[in-house]
Motif scaffolding. Structure first.
Motif, PDB file in Angstrom:
ATOM      1  N   ALA A 150     -37.302 -31.477  -5.490  1.00 38.78           N
ATOM      2  CA  ALA A 150     -37.630 -30.355  -4.605  1.00 38.78           C
ATOM      3  C   ALA A 150     -38.755 -29.499  -5.180  1.00 38.78           C
ATOM      4  O   ALA A 150     -38.836 -29.304  -6.386  1.00 38.78           O
ATOM      5  N   PRO A 151     -39.624 -28.988  -4.289  1.00 45.30           N
ATOM      6  CA  PRO A 151     -40.644 -28.027  -4.731  1.00 45.30           C
ATOM      7  C   PRO A 151     -39.974 -26.762  -5.272  1.00 45.30           C
ATOM      8  O   PRO A 151     -38.827 -26.465  -4.928  1.00 45.30           O
ATOM      9  N   GLY A 152     -40.687 -26.007  -6.093  1.00 40.80           N
ATOM     10  CA  GLY A 152     -40.164 -24.853  -6.824  1.00 40.80           C
ATOM     11  C   GLY A 152     -39.216 -23.930  -6.099  1.00 40.80           C
ATOM     12  O   GLY A 152     -38.061 -23.786  -6.480  1.00 40.80           O
ATOM     13  N   GLU A 153     -39.674 -23.260  -5.065  1.00 38.43           N
ATOM     14  CA  GLU A 153     -38.846 -22.257  -4.384  1.00 38.43           C
ATOM     15  C   GLU A 153     -37.640 -22.912  -3.715  1.00 38.43           C
ATOM     16  O   GLU A 153     -36.531 -22.373  -3.754  1.00 38.43           O
ATOM     17  N   LEU A 154     -37.824 -24.074  -3.109  1.00 37.70           N
ATOM     18  CA  LEU A 154     -36.708 -24.776  -2.489  1.00 37.70           C
ATOM     19  C   LEU A 154     -35.712 -25.230  -3.552  1.00 37.70           C
ATOM     20  O   LEU A 154     -34.500 -25.169  -3.330  1.00 37.70           O
ATOM     21  N   ALA A 155     -36.190 -25.642  -4.706  1.00 36.32           N
ATOM     22  CA  ALA A 155     -35.290 -26.046  -5.794  1.00 36.32           C
ATOM     23  C   ALA A 155     -34.407 -24.879  -6.211  1.00 36.32           C
ATOM     24  O   ALA A 155     -33.199 -25.049  -6.429  1.00 36.32           O
ATOM     25  N   ARG A 156     -34.987 -23.696  -6.311  1.00 35.69           N
ATOM     26  CA  ARG A 156     -34.193 -22.517  -6.680  1.00 35.69           C
ATOM     27  C   ARG A 156     -33.138 -22.216  -5.611  1.00 35.69           C
ATOM     28  O   ARG A 156     -31.998 -21.888  -5.928  1.00 35.69           O
ATOM     29  N   LEU A 157     -33.510 -22.327  -4.357  1.00 32.09           N
ATOM     30  CA  LEU A 157     -32.569 -22.084  -3.269  1.00 32.09           C
ATOM     31  C   LEU A 157     -31.462 -23.139  -3.276  1.00 32.09           C
ATOM     32  O   LEU A 157     -30.275 -22.813  -3.149  1.00 32.09           O
ATOM     33  N   LEU A 158     -31.827 -24.404  -3.439  1.00 31.38           N
ATOM     34  CA  LEU A 158     -30.819 -25.464  -3.486  1.00 31.38           C
ATOM     35  C   LEU A 158     -29.866 -25.272  -4.662  1.00 31.38           C
ATOM     36  O   LEU A 158     -28.667 -25.524  -4.542  1.00 31.38           O
ATOM     37  N   ALA A 159     -30.387 -24.827  -5.791  1.00 31.78           N
ATOM     38  CA  ALA A 159     -29.529 -24.584  -6.959  1.00 31.78           C
ATOM     39  C   ALA A 159     -28.510 -23.483  -6.656  1.00 31.78           C
ATOM     40  O   ALA A 159     -27.319 -23.616  -6.985  1.00 31.78           O
ATOM     41  N   SER A 160     -28.960 -22.428  -6.014  1.00 32.62           N
ATOM     42  CA  SER A 160     -28.054 -21.327  -5.662  1.00 32.62           C
ATOM     43  C   SER A 160     -26.995 -21.776  -4.665  1.00 32.62           C
ATOM     44  O   SER A 160     -25.812 -21.465  -4.814  1.00 32.62           O
ATOM     45  N   VAL A 161     -27.422 -22.528  -3.666  1.00 28.07           N
ATOM     46  CA  VAL A 161     -26.487 -22.996  -2.637  1.00 28.07           C
ATOM     47  C   VAL A 161     -25.505 -24.003  -3.238  1.00 28.07           C
ATOM     48  O   VAL A 161     -24.313 -23.994  -2.917  1.00 28.07           O
ATOM     49  N   ALA A 162     -25.988 -24.866  -4.133  1.00 26.35           N
ATOM     50  CA  ALA A 162     -25.104 -25.836  -4.789  1.00 26.35           C
ATOM     51  C   ALA A 162     -24.060 -25.111  -5.639  1.00 26.35           C
ATOM     52  O   ALA A 162     -22.878 -25.480  -5.635  1.00 26.35           O
ATOM     53  N   ALA A 163     -24.481 -24.086  -6.360  1.00 28.98           N
ATOM     54  CA  ALA A 163     -23.539 -23.320  -7.179  1.00 28.98           C
ATOM     55  C   ALA A 163     -22.490 -22.645  -6.306  1.00 28.98           C
ATOM     56  O   ALA A 163     -21.297 -22.632  -6.640  1.00 28.98           O
ATOM     57  N   CYS A 164     -22.920 -22.110  -5.191  1.00 32.40           N
ATOM     58  CA  CYS A 164     -21.987 -21.450  -4.283  1.00 32.40           C
ATOM     59  C   CYS A 164     -20.991 -22.475  -3.714  1.00 32.40           C
ATOM     60  O   CYS A 164     -19.805 -22.187  -3.581  1.00 32.40           O
ATOM     61  N   GLY A 165     -21.485 -23.665  -3.401  1.00 31.21           N
ATOM     62  CA  GLY A 165     -20.591 -24.722  -2.907  1.00 31.21           C
ATOM     63  C   GLY A 165     -19.537 -25.099  -3.931  1.00 31.21           C
ATOM     64  O   GLY A 165     -18.381 -25.353  -3.589  1.00 31.21           O
ATOM     65  N   ALA A 166     -19.927 -25.131  -5.203  1.00 32.13           N
ATOM     66  CA  ALA A 166     -18.957 -25.433  -6.265  1.00 32.13           C
ATOM     67  C   ALA A 166     -17.895 -24.334  -6.344  1.00 32.13           C
ATOM     68  O   ALA A 166     -16.707 -24.628  -6.547  1.00 32.13           O
ATOM     69  N   VAL A 167     -18.309 -23.093  -6.170  1.00 29.62           N
ATOM     70  CA  VAL A 167     -17.346 -21.981  -6.162  1.00 29.62           C
ATOM     71  C   VAL A 167     -16.428 -22.099  -4.950  1.00 29.62           C
ATOM     72  O   VAL A 167     -15.211 -21.891  -5.058  1.00 29.62           O
ATOM     73  N   HIS A 168     -16.981 -22.453  -3.803  1.00 36.90           N
ATOM     74  CA  HIS A 168     -16.153 -22.635  -2.604  1.00 36.90           C
ATOM     75  C   HIS A 168     -15.092 -23.702  -2.858  1.00 36.90           C
ATOM     76  O   HIS A 168     -13.928 -23.534  -2.470  1.00 36.90           O
ATOM     77  N   ALA A 169     -15.481 -24.815  -3.474  1.00 37.97           N
ATOM     78  CA  ALA A 169     -14.525 -25.888  -3.760  1.00 37.97           C
ATOM     79  C   ALA A 169     -13.390 -25.372  -4.635  1.00 37.97           C
ATOM     80  O   ALA A 169     -12.218 -25.677  -4.399  1.00 37.97           O
ATOM     81  N   TYR A 170     -13.743 -24.568  -5.627  1.00 34.67           N
ATOM     82  CA  TYR A 170     -12.714 -23.979  -6.489  1.00 34.67           C
ATOM     83  C   TYR A 170     -11.805 -23.055  -5.686  1.00 34.67           C
ATOM     84  O   TYR A 170     -10.574 -23.113  -5.797  1.00 34.67           O
ATOM     85  N   LEU A 171     -12.396 -22.170  -4.890  1.00 31.44           N
ATOM     86  CA  LEU A 171     -11.606 -21.209  -4.126  1.00 31.44           C
ATOM     87  C   LEU A 171     -10.697 -21.886  -3.105  1.00 31.44           C
ATOM     88  O   LEU A 171      -9.591 -21.405  -2.836  1.00 31.44           O
TER      89      LEU A 171
END
Length: 180
Positions: A150-171
């Motif tokens: 992913a290009p820079g800004e999209l990579a940062r957004l995907l990283a944030s969304v992926a982290a949030c998804g991992a938290v959702h799975a835990y919750l």
């Protein structure tokens, strides 16, 4: 007198070699600052954003189907679903801030839909939460893998969304109100 190789290179040849190597390195690192375009003629970032929006829409469908099948879980799922809808909206925006042409205005309307890929919602609430957590975890892992291309800004957004998804799975699989 026969010609022989010098025992060490001259200062001039070392400087010329270093200048040549530096120039080659600079040329190899140059780019035209345009997004990569595949065979389709669509820029890489746009293709990646559209795929991410589709994936988020399928996840929203799973949330809706789970809430419809298990109304007692609706309140617990509501904040997580809202976050997924917000992620979808953020991913649908192009870097200039205008909506992507494929962004669906109806995404996140709350209408009950069948689970993504036709999978039925498990009949037991705990199993339904586990299935939803598995979907979140799977999408989080896929987005983490997508970071590499992913290009820079999209990579940062995907990283944030992926982290949030991992938290959702835990919750989704933790017991609400339980002390750790």
């Amino acid at each position: 007198m026969p010609w022989t190789l010098p025992s060490r290179p001259s200062r001039r040849s070392l400087l010329a070699g270093a200048a040549g190597a530096a120039g080659a390195a600079l040329l190899a690192g140059c780019s035209d600052d345009r997004p990569a375009v595949g065979e389709t003629g669509i820029p890489l970032e746009r293709r990646m954003r559209e795929a991410a929006v589709r994936d988020s829409a399928r996840l929203l469908e799973r949330y809706d189907a789970t809430a419809a099948a298990h109304p007692a879980l609706a309140a617990r799922l509501a904040p997580l679903r809202a976050a997924v809808a917000a992620h979808s909206a953020a991913l649908a925006l192009t870097p200039a801030g205008s909506p992507s042409p494929s962004a669906s205005p109806s995404a996140g309307t709350g209408a009950a839909a069948p689970a993504a890929s036709g999978e039925p919602v498990p009949p037991k609430p705990a199993d339904a939460l586990t299935a939803l957590a598995d979907a979140e975890r799977s999408l989080s892992e896929a987005r983490t893998i997508d970071l590499a291309g992913a290009p820079g800004e999209l990579a940062r957004l995907l990283a944030s969304v992926a982290a949030c998804g991992a938290v959702h799975a835990y919750l989704l699989t933790s017991t609400p109100g339980a002390a750790s």
